[in-house]
Design an enzyme around this catalytic site. Structure first.
Site, PDB file in Angstrom:
ATOM      1  N   LYS A 185     -43.313  62.241 -24.535  1.00  0.00           N
ATOM      2  CA  LYS A 185     -42.469  62.980 -23.574  1.00  0.00           C
ATOM      3  C   LYS A 185     -41.926  64.179 -24.341  1.00  0.00           C
ATOM      4  CE  LYS A 185     -38.905  64.063 -22.046  1.00  0.00           C
ATOM      5  NZ  LYS A 185     -38.478  65.492 -21.968  1.00  0.00           N
ATOM      6  N   GLY A 238     -33.785  64.302 -32.035  1.00  0.00           N
ATOM      7  CA  GLY A 238     -32.957  65.071 -31.115  1.00  0.00           C
ATOM      8  C   GLY A 238     -31.487  64.818 -31.378  1.00  0.00           C
ATOM      9  N   SER A 239     -30.692  64.897 -30.328  1.00  0.00           N
ATOM     10  CA  SER A 239     -29.236  64.843 -30.498  1.00  0.00           C
ATOM     11  C   SER A 239     -28.744  63.399 -30.674  1.00  0.00           C
ATOM     12  CB  SER A 239     -28.556  65.469 -29.285  1.00  0.00           C
ATOM     13  OG  SER A 239     -28.824  64.698 -28.132  1.00  0.00           O
ATOM     14  N   THR A 242     -28.219  61.591 -27.226  1.00  0.00           N
ATOM     15  CA  THR A 242     -29.445  61.102 -26.591  1.00  0.00           C
ATOM     16  C   THR A 242     -30.024  59.948 -27.403  1.00  0.00           C
ATOM     17  OG1 THR A 242     -29.842  63.261 -25.626  1.00  0.00           O
ATOM     18  CG2 THR A 242     -31.735  61.809 -25.781  1.00  0.00           C
ATOM     19  N   GLY A 243     -29.897  60.022 -28.722  1.00  0.00           N
ATOM     20  CA  GLY A 243     -30.361  58.925 -29.581  1.00  0.00           C
ATOM     21  C   GLY A 243     -29.680  57.615 -29.213  1.00  0.00           C
ATOM     22  N   GLU A 260     -34.136  60.373 -35.601  1.00  0.00           N
ATOM     23  CA  GLU A 260     -33.857  61.516 -36.476  1.00  0.00           C
ATOM     24  C   GLU A 260     -32.905  62.414 -35.696  1.00  0.00           C
ATOM     25  OE1 GLU A 260     -33.418  64.619 -37.753  1.00  0.00           O
ATOM     26  OE2 GLU A 260     -35.514  65.282 -37.674  1.00  0.00           O
ATOM     27  N   CYS A 294     -32.929  70.546 -37.570  1.00  0.00           N
ATOM     28  CA  CYS A 294     -32.097  69.381 -37.908  1.00  0.00           C
ATOM     29  C   CYS A 294     -31.683  69.410 -39.370  1.00  0.00           C
ATOM     30  CB  CYS A 294     -32.836  68.101 -37.582  1.00  0.00           C
ATOM     31  SG  CYS A 294     -34.528  68.103 -38.136  1.00  0.00           S
ATOM     32  N   GLU A 393     -22.322  69.766 -36.300  1.00  0.00           N
ATOM     33  CA  GLU A 393     -23.618  70.446 -36.251  1.00  0.00           C
ATOM     34  C   GLU A 393     -23.575  71.499 -35.144  1.00  0.00           C
ATOM     35  OE1 GLU A 393     -27.149  68.319 -34.763  1.00  0.00           O
ATOM     36  OE2 GLU A 393     -28.217  69.044 -36.523  1.00  0.00           O
TER      37      GLU A 393
HETATM   38  P1  NAD Z   1     -31.726  66.126 -26.584  1.00  0.00           P
HETATM   39  O1  NAD Z   1     -31.561  65.200 -27.727  1.00  0.00           O
HETATM   40  O2  NAD Z   1     -31.035  65.752 -25.323  1.00  0.00           O
HETATM   41  O3  NAD Z   1     -33.296  66.284 -26.229  1.00  0.00           O
HETATM   42  C1  NAD Z   1     -34.331  65.884 -27.087  1.00  0.00           C
HETATM   43  C2  NAD Z   1     -35.396  65.161 -26.286  1.00  0.00           C
HETATM   44  O4  NAD Z   1     -34.833  64.008 -25.679  1.00  0.00           O
HETATM   45  C3  NAD Z   1     -35.985  65.994 -25.144  1.00  0.00           C
HETATM   46  O5  NAD Z   1     -37.358  65.684 -25.001  1.00  0.00           O
HETATM   47  C4  NAD Z   1     -35.223  65.477 -23.934  1.00  0.00           C
HETATM   48  O6  NAD Z   1     -35.915  65.653 -22.715  1.00  0.00           O
HETATM   49  C5  NAD Z   1     -35.092  64.010 -24.274  1.00  0.00           C
HETATM   50  N1  NAD Z   1     -34.005  63.327 -23.581  1.00  0.00           N
HETATM   51  C6  NAD Z   1     -32.832  63.852 -23.156  1.00  0.00           C
HETATM   52  N2  NAD Z   1     -32.077  62.897 -22.539  1.00  0.00           N
HETATM   53  C7  NAD Z   1     -32.799  61.757 -22.586  1.00  0.00           C
HETATM   54  C8  NAD Z   1     -32.577  60.436 -22.135  1.00  0.00           C
HETATM   55  N3  NAD Z   1     -31.444  60.076 -21.504  1.00  0.00           N
HETATM   56  N4  NAD Z   1     -33.521  59.500 -22.365  1.00  0.00           N
HETATM   57  C9  NAD Z   1     -34.654  59.817 -23.006  1.00  0.00           C
HETATM   58  N5  NAD Z   1     -34.939  61.059 -23.435  1.00  0.00           N
HETATM   59  C10 NAD Z   1     -34.026  62.022 -23.243  1.00  0.00           C
HETATM   60  O7  NAD Z   1     -31.333  67.543 -27.050  1.00  0.00           O
HETATM   61  P2  NAD Z   1     -30.907  68.826 -26.187  1.00  0.00           P
HETATM   62  O8  NAD Z   1     -30.057  68.459 -25.015  1.00  0.00           O
HETATM   63  O9  NAD Z   1     -32.129  69.590 -25.917  1.00  0.00           O
HETATM   64  O10 NAD Z   1     -30.022  69.581 -27.271  1.00  0.00           O
HETATM   65  C11 NAD Z   1     -28.673  69.194 -27.436  1.00  0.00           C
HETATM   66  C12 NAD Z   1     -28.292  69.177 -28.887  1.00  0.00           C
HETATM   67  O11 NAD Z   1     -29.126  68.267 -29.602  1.00  0.00           O
HETATM   68  C13 NAD Z   1     -28.505  70.484 -29.630  1.00  0.00           C
HETATM   69  O12 NAD Z   1     -27.463  71.356 -29.429  1.00  0.00           O
HETATM   70  C14 NAD Z   1     -28.629  70.027 -31.060  1.00  0.00           C
HETATM   71  O13 NAD Z   1     -27.380  69.860 -31.637  1.00  0.00           O
HETATM   72  C15 NAD Z   1     -29.290  68.678 -30.935  1.00  0.00           C
HETATM   73  N6  NAD Z   1     -30.746  68.697 -31.243  1.00  0.00           N
HETATM   74  C16 NAD Z   1     -31.146  68.220 -32.441  1.00  0.00           C
HETATM   75  C17 NAD Z   1     -32.492  68.232 -32.767  1.00  0.00           C
HETATM   76  C18 NAD Z   1     -32.961  67.723 -34.096  1.00  0.00           C
HETATM   77  O14 NAD Z   1     -34.047  68.075 -34.530  1.00  0.00           O
HETATM   78  N7  NAD Z   1     -32.206  66.877 -34.760  1.00  0.00           N
HETATM   79  C19 NAD Z   1     -33.420  68.730 -31.881  1.00  0.00           C
HETATM   80  C20 NAD Z   1     -32.996  69.195 -30.642  1.00  0.00           C
HETATM   81  C21 NAD Z   1     -31.651  69.170 -30.340  1.00  0.00           C
END
Ligand code: NAD
Length: 491
Positions: A185, A238-239, A242-243, A260, A294, A393
């Protein structure tokens, strides 16, 4: 990303379909999303807005492949296919890099570098597939014990928008090398290169269903994938928020995850550091990808006796950083979307209101298209240790300089955030470099250098709130397998 109905005027834009079971397919209910270019904020492509039905179809296709044509391949055959895909990515690098750069807003040269890395992940894990040895161990007389590495089955990969092809490469190539079938995804903001790579995989002979892509929103397709009862393992970058949601969903099915989740990575500059070498590296570590990395080096900790000299050298160079459209190929591009731009601007406004000291500011190119999500890179000096800029961050081109008193103070300051992803230690004292590197609470330390996220071979991941599990290097293969102990009584 922008939500549109099928009747929208954007129907003229090219559509990148999901890849499920080797076929290009629309979302089951036909919904679509527009994809915006961060450089000008204009829609230039469309993707599927997938839902639970699409995810279920992709998981079923992956299960079929795992129990069928893909699962039957030998490790050598799997590895050869992965290496062939690495070659295909390299052969298509100009097309893929242009797509990645337009989709993420990053300068074209960085899109090209991302494709070199993506190709290398498939080469690395392709060549590792038939070297994932098991083990034996001494046991009772008359017994032989073998430990073999079994794939999990179907792995789910939830990928962010900052380095789509690289993060896809590092998790999907490792998982496929172990024999799993994958459902990916990608992020709704940037996913076109992944769809294209999955098409290449199909064209070079990957069995149908071994690699599936389901585009869409996190709250819809992402949530459906992380909670699907027939998924055996989840890899997420990701964030932290969401993690947490993904771990909660995975916990209901009692499956494993790698997480991560970002960082607030420090670079420690001792007074005996080679400042000429350090300055460009320190700046690149925050400017790369507009700070949306990240492992960005977002805090620079400087020994007080050298603080004035080092901060001046950093500020002089920082002021020359230029942001602009991806095809201008400057130092950095725009932020990924309006939300991310607003997030960075919030931190800048808050710091300004608090009277934080701006040491230097880079420039947004005069030609940068209106509507793009640009933020001027900003360097802050003497940031207080309890300030948000020192702890949180930002995920943007914002760098904080802070003085420290001695080695013990440097270590305490470096380790003093909830995060623990990467650190850099700059010193001419070899013994100190080792002492300090060993004292860092994080997953990766660079001495007299800083490879923000770099190094396919280098195990990577966090401690504390930066997450858990390791990707990259050989370590990743352990995540995507489960060991099985076979006890044989032969008398
Ligand atoms: P996010 O973590 O929400 O998105 C990352 C991925 O997770 C995307 O594919 C998204 O569609 C998916 N996702 C979102 N909500 C989900 C859910 N409930 N269940 C399953 N998958 C889901 O990140 P974002 O909203 O795009 O960015 C927000 C913040 O996250 C940024 O400002 C930054 O601080 C952080 N971020 C960190 C990284 C990293 O590499 N560590 C990468 C992107 C964003």
């Amino acid at each position: 990303m922008n939500i549109q109905s099928k009747e929208s005027a954007s129907l003229a834009l090219p559509f990148s379909a999901n890849i499920i079971g080797g076929k290009n397919v629309e979302a089951a209910d036909g919904r679509i999303l527009d994809v915006l270019c961060p450089s000008d904020g204009q829609a230039f492509a469309r993707i599927a807005r997938s839902g639970a039905e699409d995810v279920s179809r992709a998981v079923a296709a992956a299960r079929k492949a795992f129990e069928g044509d893909w699962g039957r391949l030998t490790a050598l055959e799997r590895g050869r296919l992965l290496m062939k895909l690495g070659e295909a990515i390299a052969d298509h690098a100009p097309e893929l890099a242009a797509l990645e750069s337009r989709d993420t807003g990053k300068p074209l040269k960085h899109g090209k570098a991302d494709m070199v890395a993506a190709a290398r992940y498939f080469e690395f894990y392709g060549s590792a597939a038939d070297k994932l040895y098991g083990d034996t161990l001494p046991f009772l007389n008359g017994y032989t014990v073998a430990i073999v590495n079994d794939p999990h089955g179907v792995t789910g990969h939830i990928v962010p928008w900052n380095y789509p092809a690289q993060i896809f490469g590092r998790s999907v190539a490792a998982s496929l090398a172990c024999g799993n079938a994958c459902v990916v995804k990608p992020a709704e903001d940037a996913c076109l290169s992944l769809i294209r790579i999955a098409e290449l995989a199909r064209d070079i002979g990957f069995p149908d269903g071994a690699l599936n892509i389901v585009a869409g929103l996190g709250s819809e397709a992402g949530a459906a994938l992380s909670s699907h009862p027939d998924v055996d393992f989840i890899s997420f970058t990701g964030s932290p928020q969401t993690g947490t949601a993904i771990q909660a969903a995975a916990a209901r099915n009692n499956i494993g995850v790698t997480m991560e989740l970002g960082g607030k990575s420090p670079q420690l500059l001792f007074a005996d550091a080679d400042i000429e070498t350090a300055v460009p590296v320190v700046i690149n570590a925050i400017i790369q990808n507009g700070g949306q990395t990240c492992s960005a080096g977002s805090r620079v900790l400087i020994e007080r006796s050298a603080y004035a000299k080092f901060s001046k050298a950093i500020a002089e160079r920082f002021a020359k950083v230029r942001a602009g459209a991806h095809d201008r190929d400057l130092d950095m591009g725009a932020m990924i979307n309006a939300k991310q731009k607003a997030r960075v601007e919030f931190y800048l406004k808050q710091a300004k209101e608090q009277g934080q000291h701006v040491l230097a500011q880079g420039v947004v190119d005069a030609d940068a298209p209106a509507g793009g999500f640009y933020v001027a890179p900003t360097l802050f000096g003497d940031v207080p240790r309890d300030n948000a800029l020192a702890i949180e961050e930002v995920f943007g081109p914002v760098l904080s300089l802070m003085p420290f008193e001695d080695e013990a103070d440097a270590i305490a300051l470096a380790n003093g955030t909830p995060y623990g992803l990467v650190a850099g230690v700059w010193t001419g004292d070899a013994k100190r470099s080792i002492r300090v590197a060993r004292a860092m609470r994080c997953g990766q330390v660079f001495v007299n250098g800083y490879g923000a996220g770099g190094g396919i071979e280098l195990p990577f991941g966090g401690v504390k709130r930066s997450g858990h599990g390791r990707e990259k290097g050989f370590e990743a293969l352990r995540e995507f397998c489960a060991s099985k102990t076979i006890v044989i009584n032969h008398g």
